[in-house]
Design an enzyme around this catalytic site. Structure first.
Site, PDB file in Angstrom:
ATOM      1  CB  CYS A 276      -1.234  -0.253   1.158  1.00  0.00           C
ATOM      2  SG  CYS A 276      -0.179  -0.023   2.516  1.00  0.00           S
TER       3      CYS A 276
ATOM      4  CG  HIS B  34      -0.229   4.105   5.349  1.00  0.00           C
ATOM      5  ND1 HIS B  34       0.418   2.979   4.773  1.00  0.00           N
ATOM      6  CD2 HIS B  34      -0.016   2.951   6.759  1.00  0.00           C
ATOM      7  CE1 HIS B  34       0.499   1.658   6.034  1.00  0.00           C
ATOM      8  NE2 HIS B  34       0.244   2.086   7.165  1.00  0.00           N
TER       9      HIS B  34
END
Length: 481
Positions: free
Chosen positions: A73, A124
C-alpha cells in the site's frame, strides 16, 4: 466490442481542455487490497455485485492491463500521488516511509493550477512505528522492540507529512472511526491545521459521506478529490445492510469482503448521483483503481472474519497468479477504470498502463506544463486513437528481493536466489509458462533494461540476494522454474 480507435475530431477537442474550456474535476478512488477479480466488469467471478463501478466501466474505459507501482500500500500510494517511481526516492516498502518532503504531490501541482484539493480516508504516507530509519534520525534516543517504535511519534513531526502539509487543502483523513479533519460531515470548515475527531458509524459509509461533503462544498470550482477507501483491507467489518446482499453459502471472509466492496460500490453510486445533481458529471474525470492485489495467505484460510491472524481479506485475484507482495500479475495488476465524457464509452484498452499515468494525465488536463520528473504519461492521446503505440516502452518494479520489467508483450522477473522468469503476457497473462530458457536472448535484453533503470534508484541496483522467508513461500507455491 468497440475498439480504441476514435476520431481525430475527438482528439482535437481533448487537447483544448485545460486552456479555453473549463478545467475538468478529477476524482481518484483508490480501494485497499482489492484484487483483480473483484469488480463485475472484470468478468472473472460471478458472486461480485458492483453495479455502480461497472457503470463507470460501461461509460468509460476499462484497462485490462492496469498496473500499480508496488504490491504494497504505502509505496503504491507514493507512486500514485507523485507520479514518480517511488524507488527513485527510496520508498520501496512501508518501513522506508514517510513520503519525503522533497517530493511534490499531485495535490500540490493541481493547487497551483487553481484546483481545490481534498483527501478522504487512508493516507499511510506519514511516519509510523516501522519507519525505523526516519525515527532514528528524527527522534533522539528512540528505542525499538521487535522492530517497532513503541512510543507516540510527536504530532508536531507527524503533521509535516499529513495531507494538509502535502498540498491537500481540505481533508478527512483516517481509517475506521478516528480522523484528522479540517471539515466535518455537516459541511462545516474546521481549524485549517486540523482537529482530531471520533466519528461514529461504519467506516466506508463515513468515507463516502466525507467525499460527498467535499464535492458539495466545492462543486462550483475545479476540484481534485483523492478518496482512499479503507476496504476491503482487514480488519474485516460490514453492517447487516451489506452482508444481507450475499446470503449464498460461501467462506465467511469472502462474504465480508463482498459486503465491503458493495459498500464502496454504493459510495461510487452516491458520488455519481451528486455529480449529476450539480450538473458536473460530464466535466469530471473519475479514476478507479486498487493499491495492490489481494492478500490470499496462499491457501485463503477462512478464519473468522474478526480473527487478527487472518491473512486473506476475502478478495480474489483470479485468474492472475500470486498475491499482494509479489511481482507476479496477482500482486501488481489491478482493476483500473477511467470515466470522462470526453472519452469514448465501453472501451477495453489492452496495452499496459500504470497508476503513474494518472498524475501525468491530470497535470495535462489542468493546463500545467509537462514535467520531465514525472514517470507517467498523459493517457488522453493514446485513448483518442491519435497515438496507436503503447504508452510505455517499459514498466519497472522493485520490491523486497524481487524486480521485474514489462514491455508491450514480455515480462521478466528476477526473484533473487529463486531464479528468473520470462512470460509472454499477451498469450499467457496467468504466468503459467516460464520461457526464460526458451528465449534467453529476450530475457537478457529485459534484464539489461532492468539493470539500467535500477541504476537511477535510491539505493541503486537490483537486490541480488536470498529471498525473504515470505517470498520463498510464495515462489515455492506459485512458481516453478
Amino acid at each position: 466490442m468497440k475498439t480504441t480507435c476514435l476520431t481525430l475530431v475527438l482528439f482535437l477537442s481533448l487537447i483544448q481542455v485545460g486552456s479555453s474550456q473549463t478545467k475538468p474535476n478529477i476524482i481518484i478512488i483508490y480501494a485497499d487490497d482489492l484484487g483483480f477479480a473483484d469488480l463485475g466488469s472484470q468478468g472473472s467471478v460471478k458472486d461480485i455485485k458492483t453495479p455502480n463501478i461497472d457503470l463507470l466501466a460501461k461509460e468509460g474505459i476499462r484497462f485490462s492491463a492496469g498496473y500499480v507501482t508496488a504490491p504494497q500500500c504505502s509505496p503504491s500510494r507514493a507512486g500514485l500521488l507523485t507520479g514518480r517511481y517511488q524507488e527513485r526516492f527510496g520508498f520501496d516498502e512501508i518501513p522506508d516511509g514517510p513520503l519525503p518532503l522533497t517530493e511534490i504531490t499531485l495535490a500540490r501541482r493541481l493547487s497551483k493550477a487553481g484546483y481545490v484539493t481534498g483527501q478522504v480516508g487512508k493516507w499511510h504516507l506519514e511516519p509510523n512505528p516501522v519507519t525505523k530509519n526516519w525515527i532514528t534520525k528524527n527522534i533522539p534516543n528512540a528505542a525499538f522492540s521487535n522492530g517497532l517504535y513503541k512510543e507516540h511519534i510527536p504530532d508536531s513531526l507527524t503533521n509535516l507529512y499529513m495531507p494538509g502539509s502535502r498540498g491537500f487543502q481540505q481533508y478527512f483523513t483516517g481509517y475506521i472511526n478516528d480522523y484528522l479533519v479540517n471539515f466535518d460531515l455537516k459541511s462545516n470548515l474546521l481549524r485549517p491545521s486540523g482537529e482530531n475527531i471520533h466519528q461514529p458509524g461504519y467506516r466506508l459509509d463515513i468515507q463516502t459521506d466525507a467525499a460527498l461533503q467535499f464535492i458539495k462544498r466545492n462543486q462550483k470550482q475545479p476540484f481534485f478529490l483523492y478518496l482512499a477507501y479503507f476496504g476491503p483491507h482487514v480488519p474485516l467489518e460490514a453492517t447487516k445492510k451489506y452482508l444481507d446482499r450475499f446470503p449464498e453459502k460461501m467462506p465467511e471472509r469472502r462474504r465480508y469482503a463482498l459486503a465491503m466492496i458493495s459498500a464502496i460500490d454504493d459510495g461510487v453510486g452516491r458520488i455519481n448521483e451528486m455529480l449529476k445533481q450539480y450538473g458536473i458529471d460530464d466535466n469530471t474525470m473519475i479514476v478507479f483503481a486498487s493499491d495492490n492485489g489481494a492478500p490470499l495467505g496462499i491457501d485463503k484460510e477462512d478464519l473468522p472474519y474478526n480473527d487478527p491472524k487472518g491473512k486473506w481479506d476475502g478478495s480474489l485475484n483470479d485468474p492472475m497468479l500470486g498475491e499482494k507482495g509479489m511481482l507476479t500479475e496477482g500482486g501488481i495488476r489491478v482493476p483500473f477504470i477511467i470515466r470522462w465524457s470526453k472519452l469514448s464509452k465501453g472501451i477495453v484498452y489492452n496495452k499496459p498502463v500504470s497508476t503513474l499515468d494518472i498524475a501525468a494525465t491530470a497535470v495535462s488536463l489542468a493546463g500545467l506544463p509537462k514535467d520531465k520528473a514525472l514517470d507517467g504519461v498523459n493517457l488522453v492521446p493514446f485513448l483518442s486513437g491519435k497515438n496507436t503505440v503503447s504508452p510505455h516502452d517499459y514498466l519497472f518494479w522493485r520490491f523486497w528481493t524481487q524486480t521485474a520489467v514489462r514491455d508491450s508483450k514480455w515480462k521478466f522477473i528476477n526473484a533473487g536466489n529463486k531464479g528468473t522468469y520470462l512470460f509472454d503476457i499477451d498469450k499467457d497473462p496467468e504466468e503459467k509458462n516460464n520461457l526464460v530458457h526458451k528465449y534467453p536472448e529476450i530475457a537478457e535484453k529485459l534484464k539489461g533494461k532492468l539493470q539500467d533503470w535500477a541504476k537511477q534508484l535510491v539505493p541503486p541496483g537490483i537486490p541480488y540476494k536470498n529471498l525473504r522467508d515470505q517470498e520463498v513461500g510464495w515462489y515455492n507455491y506459485y512458481l516453478r522454474n
